[in-house]
Write an enzyme that holds these catalytic residues in place. Structure first.
Site, PDB file in Angstrom:
ATOM      1  N   GLU A 434       3.420  -2.106  -1.267  1.00 19.92           N
ATOM      2  CA  GLU A 434       3.329  -3.041  -2.406  1.00 19.92           C
ATOM      3  C   GLU A 434       2.530  -2.459  -3.575  1.00 19.92           C
ATOM      4  O   GLU A 434       1.819  -3.158  -4.285  1.00 19.92           O
ATOM      5  CB  GLU A 434       2.716  -4.378  -1.971  1.00 19.92           C
ATOM      6  N   GLY A 435       2.676  -1.158  -3.768  1.00 16.37           N
ATOM      7  CA  GLY A 435       1.943  -0.456  -4.820  1.00 16.37           C
ATOM      8  C   GLY A 435       0.657   0.096  -4.257  1.00 16.37           C
ATOM      9  O   GLY A 435      -0.230  -0.652  -3.851  1.00 16.37           O
TER      10      GLY A 435
END
Length: 592
Positions: A434-435
């Site tokens: 998620e980054g």
């Protein structure tokens, strides 16, 4: 290793930090009464401890298995998922128009924390579905919502997010998956995606894939990306979902942790027949996906809290039982290791840091609720500002607390049978997906600090400063003041330095981003711990609540202030040193 949902702690944070009583007064949240919250936390805790937790070690050992394009989960997972669906847990935070209960996101997050502590690999299924629900609620057409969203909200179907490709990880704009318009208004999707969480499984009869793809003649980069809904099964002429779409899982990754979470390589349109439905406008895929990703990033931060909580519970239980060595300098008979000062230091670090991270996560989730329920631009700005901090800081501490937990166990922590090692293995993915946390730090300093001329961080810092001034001069609460003042001063100095770096100094800003985010997380965590200590002190003085629990709150706030907050001051130097030393070695020297 057993798990007990920390209901008293969760309820206290919901009341004092998320201000759930205030949220319940907002439009649509009137169902979040004190009695309802207590019932939800209690019943979800039973599901987490009694159903999900016993499958944690089982799933870790057996893992998800792929054969003939189908993924099979370990015994008990499908039955546990049915209990989750039958209990209505998937619908907590969804809009009533689509069958949801319309409860605050922060309350749904507290339930998600319990499920994640109990079984992180399994809970990812629910987390991805929640993100898909959020994206479709905001961006999908009424027809798509009617057809797919109601099934996701009920939990009957599950959802996924398909971004990453072999050549397009953090650089999403480099993706190559194609979408060709068809005569019937649908699209034909062709390409492959990797690292797709719960991309294929046997717990639900249909899986709704949200897929980023590029239309013909779309511009390069992220502006040319659109979002498509690609179900595993398509409706036939009678409206029954019996037609298999042209998509399949062609691989399942063998990973360090979260073994029971099928991380799939997905192939779309190998035979030219993968049907996709446009979500939102053409070229607006990243806008829709960020709705899903921002929701997911808060829940990933929550994973760090959840694993830290589970690791802390295990470490405390072991330390209370394990007898070894006399207390330092005192001689005599061996004692339980919880009586040793260094073990106490580790346990207090785990407890206080976990509580600070939980407060930060709930505070951010509550800001999202206020932004949505009251169309509050200040709350929206605060949520945007704190989302990268929540994701990165909390997942980092999840790894760190799981590692400390192993240290408490000693050699037995390194042995798989105790379960302590699994927490560290499972936690390690959270700072990556998620980054990555480095990207979260760059987002914070490169985008979020500059929003609206810095209005959001200025307002937040002013609120922290006022709370520090309001602390009494003496007593336990007064002892918090100097540590909070020093941390806030470091955070403000670092912020001024970073926001003043533009143009040729951007590399210096990037070099300081990660330690800056750490200062931010520690300082806001310490402030929220102080807020809880003040609330606890008031309740003790009024003779309300559990005095033992409340005094522990004050003690953990003091420990965090005195033992953890000083890190913020120490990190000011690394933030402001610039990038020169990072490039002092020629590239070849790293391989020398």
């Amino acid at each position: 290793m057993t798990y007990i949902a920390p209901i008293a702690e969760q309820r206290f944070v919901l009341e004092t930090i998320a201000d759930l009583p205030g949220l319940s007064a907002l439009p649509g949240f009137d169902g979040a009464t004190a009695d309802m919250v207590e019932a939800i936390l209690t019943e979800a805790g039973k599901l987490a401890s009694g159903v999900f937790a016993p499958l944690n070690a089982v799933g870790d050992k057996a893992g998800a298995r792929l054969a003939d394009d189908a993924v099979t989960l370990p015994a008990g997972f499908a039955e546990a998922y049915k209990l989750y669906v039958d209990g209505g847990w998937a619908s907590l935070g969804a809009h009533p128009a689509h069958g949801g209960q319309g409860l605050p996101f922060v309350l749904a997050s507290a339930v998600q924390e319990q499920l994640t502590s109990a079984n992180m690999a399994f809970s990812l299924c629910m987390m991805l579905s929640q993100g898909a629900i959020e994206a479709l609620q905001v961006h999908a057409s009424p027809k798509l919502q009617e057809t797919y969203l109601t099934k996701l909200v009920s939990g009957e179907w599950t959802g996924t997010m398909n971004l990453t490709e072999p050549q397009a990880g953090s650089d999403v704009g480099a993706l190559r998956t194609k979408a060709e318009p068809a005569a019937d208004g649908t699209y034909r999707i062709e390409g492959s995606k990797i690292y797709i969480t719960w991309g294929e499984h046997d717990c639900a009869p249909n899986i709704v894939h949200l897929v980023l793809a590029r239309l013909p003649d779309a511009p390069a980069g992220t502006k040319g990306i659109s979002l498509f809904l690609c179900p595993k099964f398509l409706p036939d002429d009678a409206g029954n979902f019996t037609r298999r779409n042209d998509l399949r899982a062609v691989g399942v990754e063998h990973k360090l942790g979260i073994h029971a979470s099928p991380t799939c390589t997905m192939a779309f349109g190998e035979n030219g027949g993968c049907v996709g439905y446009l979500v939102g406008a053409e070229g607006a895929g990243m806008k829709a996906m960020f709705t899903m990703m921002n929701h997911a990033r808060i829940n990933v931060g929550l994973q760090g809290v959840a694993i830290a909580e589970r690791a802390t519970q295990g470490a405390v239980a072991y330390a209370r039982d394990r007898v070894q060595s006399a207390k330092f300098g005192m001689g005599g008979a061996p004692v339980r290791i919880i009586e040793h000062a260094d073990v106490r230091r580790m346990l207090m670090t785990m407890r206080s840091t976990t509580e600070a991270a939980r407060a930060l996560t709930y505070y951010t989730a509550a800001a999202v609720d206020r932004a949505h329920a009251a169309d509050n631009s200040a709350a929206a700005g605060l949520a945007d500002l704190l989302t990268p901090v929540t994701k990165a800081y909390c997942t980092d501490i999840g790894v760190e607390m799981a590692s400390i937990g192993i240290q408490v166990f000693g050699g037995m922590g390194f042995v798989e049978e105790t379960g302590a090692a699994q927490h560290l293995r499972d936690a390690r993915i959270a700072p990556i997906y998620e980054g990555t946390n480095g990207i979260q730090a760059l987002d914070l300093v490169g985008r979020k600090l500059g929003m609206d001329g810095g209005a959001h961080w200025k307002a937040l810092f002013a609120e922290v400063r006022q709370d520090i001034r309001d602390l009494p001069p003496r007593g336990d609460l007064g002892l918090l003041r100097p540590y909070l003042e020093d941390a806030l001063a470091a955070l403000e100095s670092a912020t001024v330095w970073l926001t003043g770096n533009r143009g040729e100094a951007l590399s210096d800003t990037a070099a300081g981003a990660t330690p800056y985010l750490r200062i931010f997380g520690i300082t806001i965590g310490g402030w929220l711990m102080a807020r809880q200590a003040v609330a606890a002190h008031e309740r003790v003085a009024a003779g309300e609540g559990d005095a033992v629990f409340l005094r522990a709150k004050i003690a953990t706030a003091r420990f965090f202030a005195e033992q953890v907050l000083p890190q913020a001051t120490a990190l000011l130097g690394p933030v402001t040193r610039g990038a020169e030393l990072l490039y002092a070695l020629p590239e070849e020297a790293f391989a020398a």
